[in-house]
Write an enzyme that holds these catalytic residues in place. Structure first.
Site, PDB file in Angstrom:
ATOM      1  N   GLY A   1       0.807  -1.205   0.000  1.00  0.00           N
ATOM      2  CA  GLY A   1       0.000   0.000   0.000  1.00  0.00           C
ATOM      3  C   GLY A   1       0.844   1.259   0.000  1.00  0.00           C
ATOM      4  O   GLY A   1       0.536   2.230  -0.685  1.00  0.00           O
TER       5      GLY A   1
ATOM      6  N   ARG B   1       0.369  -9.308  -2.365  1.00  0.00           N
ATOM      7  CA  ARG B   1       0.286  -8.109  -1.531  1.00  0.00           C
ATOM      8  C   ARG B   1       1.031  -8.349  -0.236  1.00  0.00           C
ATOM      9  O   ARG B   1       0.812  -9.363   0.441  1.00  0.00           O
ATOM     10  CB  ARG B   1      -1.164  -7.744  -1.238  1.00  0.00           C
ATOM     11  CG  ARG B   1      -1.336  -6.850   0.007  1.00  0.00           C
ATOM     12  CD  ARG B   1      -2.707  -6.230   0.114  1.00  0.00           C
ATOM     13  NE  ARG B   1      -3.091  -5.936   1.490  1.00  0.00           N
ATOM     14  CZ  ARG B   1      -2.591  -4.944   2.231  1.00  0.00           C
ATOM     15  NH1 ARG B   1      -1.647  -4.161   1.746  1.00  0.00           N
ATOM     16  NH2 ARG B   1      -3.019  -4.739   3.467  1.00  0.00           N
TER      17      ARG B   1
ATOM     18  N   ARG C   1       7.339   1.724   1.134  1.00  0.00           N
ATOM     19  CA  ARG C   1       7.673   0.309   1.337  1.00  0.00           C
ATOM     20  C   ARG C   1       8.113  -0.321   0.021  1.00  0.00           C
ATOM     21  O   ARG C   1       8.996  -1.176  -0.020  1.00  0.00           O
ATOM     22  CB  ARG C   1       6.477  -0.451   1.919  1.00  0.00           C
ATOM     23  CG  ARG C   1       6.790  -1.906   2.302  1.00  0.00           C
ATOM     24  CD  ARG C   1       5.579  -2.607   2.899  1.00  0.00           C
ATOM     25  NE  ARG C   1       5.245  -2.031   4.176  1.00  0.00           N
ATOM     26  CZ  ARG C   1       4.027  -2.047   4.709  1.00  0.00           C
ATOM     27  NH1 ARG C   1       3.026  -2.581   4.037  1.00  0.00           N
ATOM     28  NH2 ARG C   1       3.802  -1.515   5.889  1.00  0.00           N
TER      29      ARG C   1
ATOM     30  N   ASP D   1      -0.605  -3.807  14.660  1.00  0.00           N
ATOM     31  CA  ASP D   1      -1.229  -3.395  15.914  1.00  0.00           C
ATOM     32  C   ASP D   1      -2.234  -4.461  16.322  1.00  0.00           C
ATOM     33  O   ASP D   1      -2.641  -5.290  15.506  1.00  0.00           O
ATOM     34  CB  ASP D   1      -1.917  -2.032  15.775  1.00  0.00           C
ATOM     35  CG  ASP D   1      -2.971  -2.022  14.675  1.00  0.00           C
ATOM     36  OD1 ASP D   1      -4.163  -2.076  15.005  1.00  0.00           O
ATOM     37  OD2 ASP D   1      -2.598  -1.973  13.490  1.00  0.00           O
TER      38      ASP D   1
ATOM     39  N   ARG E   1       0.949   9.743  -9.966  1.00  0.00           N
ATOM     40  CA  ARG E   1       0.331   9.972  -8.651  1.00  0.00           C
ATOM     41  C   ARG E   1       1.242   9.545  -7.502  1.00  0.00           C
ATOM     42  O   ARG E   1       0.761   9.272  -6.397  1.00  0.00           O
ATOM     43  CB  ARG E   1      -1.021   9.260  -8.542  1.00  0.00           C
ATOM     44  CG  ARG E   1      -2.068   9.757  -9.527  1.00  0.00           C
ATOM     45  CD  ARG E   1      -3.334   8.926  -9.482  1.00  0.00           C
ATOM     46  NE  ARG E   1      -4.333   9.435 -10.402  1.00  0.00           N
ATOM     47  CZ  ARG E   1      -5.436  10.082 -10.027  1.00  0.00           C
ATOM     48  NH1 ARG E   1      -5.675  10.307  -8.750  1.00  0.00           N
ATOM     49  NH2 ARG E   1      -6.301  10.516 -10.929  1.00  0.00           N
TER      50      ARG E   1
ATOM     51  N   ARG F   1       6.631   0.348  10.158  1.00  0.00           N
ATOM     52  CA  ARG F   1       5.851  -0.351   9.143  1.00  0.00           C
ATOM     53  C   ARG F   1       6.508  -0.245   7.765  1.00  0.00           C
ATOM     54  O   ARG F   1       6.366  -1.135   6.935  1.00  0.00           O
ATOM     55  CB  ARG F   1       4.422   0.215   9.103  1.00  0.00           C
ATOM     56  CG  ARG F   1       3.612  -0.139  10.344  1.00  0.00           C
ATOM     57  CD  ARG F   1       2.136   0.153  10.158  1.00  0.00           C
ATOM     58  NE  ARG F   1       1.857   1.577  10.077  1.00  0.00           N
ATOM     59  CZ  ARG F   1       1.642   2.359  11.141  1.00  0.00           C
ATOM     60  NH1 ARG F   1       1.716   1.853  12.366  1.00  0.00           N
ATOM     61  NH2 ARG F   1       1.371   3.648  10.983  1.00  0.00           N
TER      62      ARG F   1
ATOM     63  N   SER G   1       0.066  -4.491   6.109  1.00  0.00           N
ATOM     64  CA  SER G   1      -0.094  -4.523   7.560  1.00  0.00           C
ATOM     65  C   SER G   1      -1.551  -4.797   7.910  1.00  0.00           C
ATOM     66  O   SER G   1      -2.451  -4.595   7.095  1.00  0.00           O
ATOM     67  CB  SER G   1       0.373  -3.204   8.182  1.00  0.00           C
ATOM     68  OG  SER G   1      -0.348  -2.116   7.621  1.00  0.00           O
TER      69      SER G   1
END
Length: 235
Positions: free
Chosen positions: A24, A91, A28, A207, A47, A220, A94
């Protein structure tokens, strides 16, 4: 299909590998390109959604961002599957645990993905569709977790359309054995099923929605490498 580049991906045909590992957070993705790929080449910055193609242990692979939520991952994965001839999408993301045996840093191999989204309505199914991952990828991920010695669980997650939910009803999902809450995998699995392609969701618990355990945004981005190890082992 030949309508490339798309409105959201600036790559030309052939710029993207048949296997794409997605996250996402574009940062990362940049981390994966810099730490896992040899000779990464940027193929997309439309973008700010970074995408790179390089090699991993001699095999060609791409990494790319997909943004947050079902609507965002749905657009990117649809275009990759249908316009760029991508065969496999993994994918790495988190999730929030809703299982007392699943703690921060543990991995989840998403065998299936429940959802509160209306995304499946477009297919006009005569009942409820159950989005599931590709079995050989699920099995390969489990084998890799065992080989690496990583803590993991396999099972159902729930892909939520809402982050700040007025009435999340996590107890209802818990009662059905759902392991964790995230926001994208159900759309990925539905797009893969419709296109006849392969997909897997690998998650790191960031979390715990019951105990209050949590991680920082920086952690993350740069420390959730175990799921990356597993994803790249499947190339």
């Amino acid at each position: 299909m030949s309508n490339t580049p798309t409105p959201h991906i600036g790559a030309k045909r052939g710029d993207i590998a048949e296997t794409v590992i997605m996250a996402g957070d574009p940062l990362r993705v940049k981390f994966m390109a810099e730490n896992y790929l040899e000779n990464p080449v940027l193929f997309n910055n439309v973008r700010g959604m970074l995408g790179y193609t390089g090699t991993y242990k001699g095999k060609r692979v791409s990494v790319m961002g997909h943004g947050m939520g079902m609507a965002s991952i749905a657009i990117y994965t649809y275009e990759l599957y249908n316009f760029y001839d991508v065969k496999t999408i993994i994918r790495v993301g988190s999730a929030g645990s809703i299982n007392m045996d699943l703690h921060v840093g543990d991995l989840v191999v998403a065998m299936g993905a429940c959802t509160n989204s209306n995304y499946a309505s477009q297919y006009e199914m005569p009942g409820q569709f159950a989005p599931i991952g590709t079995f050989d990828l699920v099995r390969g991920a489990v084998d890799s977790c065992e080989r690496f010695g990583y803590r993991y669980m396999v099972g159902n997650v729930v892909s939520s359309d809402v982050f700040y939910h007025e009435n999340p009803h996590n107890d209802k999902w818990m009662n059905m054995g759902v392991l964790a809450v995230e926001m994208e995998i159900a759309a990925l699995y539905m797009n893969a099923a419709r296109a006849g392609k392969r997909a897997l969701g690998l998650l790191t618990i960031s979390d715990h929605m019951l105990t209050g355990e949590a991680t920082t945004a920086e952690e993350r981005q740069t420390t959730f490498t175990k799921m990356m190890d597993v994803a790249f082992s499947l190339i």
